[in-house]
Scaffold this motif. Sequence first.
Motif, PDB file in Angstrom:
ATOM      1  N   GLU A   1      -5.770 -14.189  -1.131  1.00  0.00           N
ATOM      2  CA  GLU A   1      -5.287 -15.220  -0.221  1.00  0.00           C
ATOM      3  C   GLU A   1      -4.081 -14.756   0.589  1.00  0.00           C
ATOM      4  N   GLU A   2      -3.156 -14.073  -0.070  1.00  0.00           N
ATOM      5  CA  GLU A   2      -1.938 -13.602   0.587  1.00  0.00           C
ATOM      6  C   GLU A   2      -1.727 -12.134   0.228  1.00  0.00           C
ATOM      7  N   PRO A   3      -2.457 -11.240   0.894  1.00  0.00           N
ATOM      8  CA  PRO A   3      -2.429  -9.820   0.514  1.00  0.00           C
ATOM      9  C   PRO A   3      -1.029  -9.202   0.658  1.00  0.00           C
TER      10      PRO A   3
ATOM     11  N   ARG B   1       2.589  -5.682  -3.564  1.00  0.00           N
ATOM     12  CA  ARG B   1       3.116  -6.153  -4.844  1.00  0.00           C
ATOM     13  C   ARG B   1       2.072  -6.952  -5.604  1.00  0.00           C
ATOM     14  N   ARG B   2       1.362  -7.850  -4.901  1.00  0.00           N
ATOM     15  CA  ARG B   2       0.350  -8.680  -5.569  1.00  0.00           C
ATOM     16  C   ARG B   2      -0.809  -7.822  -6.079  1.00  0.00           C
ATOM     17  N   TRP B   3      -1.253  -6.868  -5.271  1.00  0.00           N
ATOM     18  CA  TRP B   3      -2.340  -6.006  -5.714  1.00  0.00           C
ATOM     19  C   TRP B   3      -1.904  -5.115  -6.872  1.00  0.00           C
ATOM     20  N   PHE B   4      -0.634  -4.699  -6.871  1.00  0.00           N
ATOM     21  CA  PHE B   4      -0.125  -3.877  -7.969  1.00  0.00           C
ATOM     22  C   PHE B   4      -0.150  -4.652  -9.287  1.00  0.00           C
ATOM     23  N   PHE B   5       0.354  -5.890  -9.254  1.00  0.00           N
ATOM     24  CA  PHE B   5       0.391  -6.680 -10.486  1.00  0.00           C
ATOM     25  C   PHE B   5      -1.020  -7.043 -10.956  1.00  0.00           C
ATOM     26  N   TYR B   6      -1.923  -7.278 -10.008  1.00  0.00           N
ATOM     27  CA  TYR B   6      -3.308  -7.513 -10.425  1.00  0.00           C
ATOM     28  C   TYR B   6      -3.873  -6.296 -11.150  1.00  0.00           C
ATOM     29  N   GLY B   7      -3.700  -5.112 -10.560  1.00  0.00           N
ATOM     30  CA  GLY B   7      -4.203  -3.901 -11.203  1.00  0.00           C
ATOM     31  C   GLY B   7      -3.562  -3.651 -12.552  1.00  0.00           C
ATOM     32  N   LEU B   8      -2.258  -3.932 -12.661  1.00  0.00           N
ATOM     33  CA  LEU B   8      -1.556  -3.718 -13.929  1.00  0.00           C
ATOM     34  C   LEU B   8      -2.093  -4.649 -15.017  1.00  0.00           C
ATOM     35  N   VAL B   9      -2.211  -5.934 -14.716  1.00  0.00           N
ATOM     36  CA  VAL B   9      -2.694  -6.896 -15.712  1.00  0.00           C
ATOM     37  C   VAL B   9      -4.152  -6.631 -16.056  1.00  0.00           C
TER      38      VAL B   9
END
Length: 223
Positions: free
Chosen positions: A194-196, A199-207
Amino acid sequence: LKVKHPLLAVRRRLSFRRKEGQRLGSVIDATRLRAGRYLPRATAWLSSIANRWLGLAVIGLGAATALYGIGAKSLWHDEAFTAEMGRIDLLSALRAIIDREAFNGLYYALMHPVLRLGEAEWWNRLPSATFAIAAVYMVFLLIRRLFGVRHAVIAAVLIATNSFFVHYAQEARAYSMALFGVVLATYLLVRAVEEPSRRRWFFYGLVAALSVFAHLLSAWVVL
């Protein structure tokens, strides 16, 4: 003597009423303008309070189902293995994780220091119950973002009262941790789409990666 024409008096009355109507209209417009400024703020404030109370209610329901009778049963085979992983030294635990239990190594890495603090059945299962409660809340947040509050409440109630969910929430194994990680990763994925942002993609990949380390079967969801 001057005689006033009756039409002149009527005109004056109409003019007076017209002016009063204009004043009243200006007051109404000003009121509407003020309401247009403050009403959205008040609505947003009330909505945030309602969402907080709903979130607390969801957490309370998850806690009630996950913690009720958590120490009533004795540990079974797999749970006893988890307890044993907490009793052995750290080096032996790491060797056992690498050799036999690498598919949920993150869970054992967490449980090793936790089980040093207690040996009761409820204490062995408390981390799983905690992750289960957090998973219920994350389901609420995810569905609320996708479909709205009503669907979020229904989804949270359904998962919190599901018999399989309650069973694994009270089991000293990695399933609740994996569930929490998968739901959290999905929520972060929605936010990133929704809001690329990096930082958001990094935390998604980490989790998502941590979810796989919590239990290997999480890969079927996050990938």
